[in-house]
Write an enzyme that holds these catalytic residues in place. Structure first.
Site, mmCIF file in Angstrom:
data_model
loop_
_atom_site.group_PDB
_atom_site.id
_atom_site.type_symbol
_atom_site.label_atom_id
_atom_site.label_comp_id
_atom_site.label_asym_id
_atom_site.label_seq_id
_atom_site.Cartn_x
_atom_site.Cartn_y
_atom_site.Cartn_z
ATOM 1 N N GLU A 59 0.797 -1.230 0.000
ATOM 2 C CA GLU A 59 0.000 0.000 0.000
ATOM 3 C C GLU A 59 0.829 1.279 0.000
ATOM 4 O O GLU A 59 0.787 2.071 0.959
ATOM 5 C CB GLU A 59 -0.971 -0.005 1.185
ATOM 6 C CG GLU A 59 -1.935 -1.173 1.144
ATOM 7 C CD GLU A 59 -2.982 -1.147 2.265
ATOM 8 O OE1 GLU A 59 -2.851 -0.327 3.186
ATOM 9 O OE2 GLU A 59 -3.926 -1.953 2.203
ATOM 10 N N GLU A 115 -5.726 -8.450 -0.040
ATOM 11 C CA GLU A 115 -6.462 -8.133 1.190
ATOM 12 C C GLU A 115 -7.900 -7.780 0.840
ATOM 13 O O GLU A 115 -8.156 -7.134 -0.181
ATOM 14 C CB GLU A 115 -5.871 -6.911 1.922
ATOM 15 C CG GLU A 115 -4.562 -7.126 2.594
ATOM 16 C CD GLU A 115 -4.059 -5.895 3.343
ATOM 17 O OE1 GLU A 115 -4.888 -5.056 3.758
ATOM 18 O OE2 GLU A 115 -2.834 -5.782 3.498
HETATM 19 O O1 IFM Z 1 -4.608 -3.743 8.764
HETATM 20 C C1 IFM Z 1 -4.459 -3.093 7.559
HETATM 21 C C2 IFM Z 1 -3.281 -3.654 6.796
HETATM 22 O O2 IFM Z 1 -2.092 -3.573 7.525
HETATM 23 C C3 IFM Z 1 -3.090 -2.883 5.508
HETATM 24 N N1 IFM Z 1 -4.300 -2.829 4.759
HETATM 25 C C4 IFM Z 1 -5.506 -2.420 5.441
HETATM 26 C C5 IFM Z 1 -5.679 -3.241 6.695
HETATM 27 C C6 IFM Z 1 -6.970 -2.823 7.421
HETATM 28 O O3 IFM Z 1 -6.976 -1.481 7.733
#
Ligand code: IFM
Length: 448
Positions: free
Chosen positions: A163, A355
């Site tokens: 990210e 994710e």
């Molecule tokens: O927990 C985070 C993760 O570390 C990175 N992406 C978003 C998730 C939820 O906020």
């Protein structure tokens, strides 16, 4: 279901969010250790010193992964464990740990996916302001080399950076995440160096036959709040800021001109830290793209002000829509749309949902179980959304739920729970939630 052969269902975590044991095996400080000490930085005042205790309880985590029948598991290496001083000395005890863990996953037939940078940069690298300094790129290459030399002979799937937009936004523009810098100009530099870091790490990984390098982007489809031309332009602008600023350079289109102009106007100076040759050092190195998808952004036009550098603002959807406990809109159809758009705009790029998940505060009830109906629904609906995109031709290789277990949710501390497994932070006990059980069943039904 049309999931192709080899499609992988799994879950994800990151080192700083689950491991604890911040003072063992020669680990150095990370930027999050220092940030967590700042008064008010972490909701509830906690830190990650114990978290889910996964560094110690790693065998339990492997057993949990096996119990759920996960086909893949994404985890990250603690950067400051491997290079405690940021550069130079490599801590082999940390590499031994991750080698044991990786081998244990392979032994039970689980495909490992390793993230190199999930935000826990060694604090020592703050000597050049972390990612703001171009020196960070060389430091990251050194780290990537140490990890790849140990593990790339057996791990195929690698995430270089997690990210980049969130690192830049929360870490360097708003100061809400480590290292707590609040400066738009520095955040643009940081983002560029994170992308250059992807390039050098991918080059390192490619020296190992079979290693596939990808970057995990937090992507937010941006929809206009109305049909008005200025709201449509706001959505397009926001898309440049959040999505295309990262997608385009990684996938060989170069930085998007519209956003480049927004940045130069907002900063009042040229982006001259982006040097000739940088575009080539970022592009053409991604074997695949990681997609972290949680929600969309509904955008409207807004005037630029000293607090608002760009002519748009998030207004959110109208009316009563499904939301998580943290009020993020739940909109699985946007995931289908996103995957199809990526398939069209960046053809021949295999994709992975690295994710997806939601914050729901369910806890054990009288029967000792966690009946998290809303997460169960969210998970099913997003898997169906991926299925729809695959059905329409998108090349998606897997779906990883965030997260295997409740964990340290950065500046929000331990309040938000995102796990398939409930963690009792007082005892370390893990209780598989109903969502975890239903995911296990889904995986059993679709095992190839
Ligand atoms: O927990 C985070 C993760 O570390 C990175 N992406 C978003 C998730 C939820 O906020």
């Amino acid at each position: 279901m049309p999931f192709p052969d080899g499609f992988l269902f799994g879950a994800a975590t990151s080192s700083h969010q689950v491991e604890g044991s911040l003072d063992v095996d020669g680990r150095g400080e990370s930027v999050w250790d220092a940030f967590a000490r700042l008064p008010g930085a972490i909701e509830g005042g906690g830190d990650a010193s114990v978290a889910c205790d996964s560094y110690r309880l790693w065998r339990d985590d492997v057993a949990l992964i096996e119990e759920l029948g996960l086909q893949a598991y994404r985890y990250s290496i603690g950067w400051s464990r491997v290079l405690p001083d940021g550069r130079g000395r490599v801590e082999t005890r940390a590499l031994d740990h991750y080698e044991r863990f990786t081998d244990a996953l392979l032994d039970i037939g689980v495909t490992p996916m390793i993230t190199l940078n999930h935000w826990d940069m060694p604090q020592a690298l703050m000597s050049h302001e972390g990612w703001v300094g171009r020196e960070s790129v060389g430091a990251f290459a050194e780290y990537a080399e140490a990890v790849a030399d140990r593990l790339a002979d057996r791990v195929e799937w690698w995430v270089t950076q997690n990210e980049p937009w969130i690192i830049a936004l929360l870490g360097y523009h708003l100061g809400l995440h480590a290292p707590g810098v609040a400066d738009l100009g520095k955040s643009v530099r940081a983002a560029h160096h994170v992308l250059l870091g992807h390039g050098v790490a991918a080059d390192v990984l490619h020296r190992h036959p079979g290693a596939k390098a990808g970057c995990a982007l937090s992507l937010f489809p941006c929809d206009p709040a109305s049909d008005a031309a200025e709201d449509v332009a706001a959505a397009r602008g926001s898309d440049g800021y959040v999505n295309r600023w990262f997608l385009d350079p990684l996938l060989a289109k170069g930085y998007p001109e519209d956003m480049w102009e927004h940045y130069e106007r907002a900063l009042g100076e040229p982006l001259d830290f982006i040097r000739a040759g940088d575009a080539d050092a970022i592009a053409g190195r991604s074997d695949w793209l990681g997609i972290n998808y949680y929600t969309r952004r509904v955008m409207a036009h807004a005037e630029v002000t000293p607090q608002r550098p760009f002519p748009w603002r998030v207004v959110g959807p109208r009316g009563d829509v499904p939301r998580t406990d943290e009020s993020w809109e739940v909109v699985p159809s946007s995931l289908t749309g996103l995957l199809l758009r990526l398939h069209e705009d960046y053809p021949d790029t295999p994709m992975f949902i690295t994710e997806n998940g939601g914050i729901y505060g369910d806890s054990p009830t009288h029967d000792g179980r966690v009946h998290d109906v809303r997460r169960t629904d969210l998970l099913r609906d997003h898997v169906l959304a991926v299925e729809a995109a695959v059905d329409a031709g998108a090349d998606v290789r897997g779906y990883l739920h965030w997260s295997l277990m409740d964990n340290f949710e950065w500046a929000m501390g331990y309040r938000p729970r995102m796990g398939l497994t409930y963690v009792d932070y007082r005892t370390g006990e893990r209780i598989v939630k109903d969502s975890g059980r239903s995911y296990a069943e889904l995986i059993r039904n679709h095992a190839h």
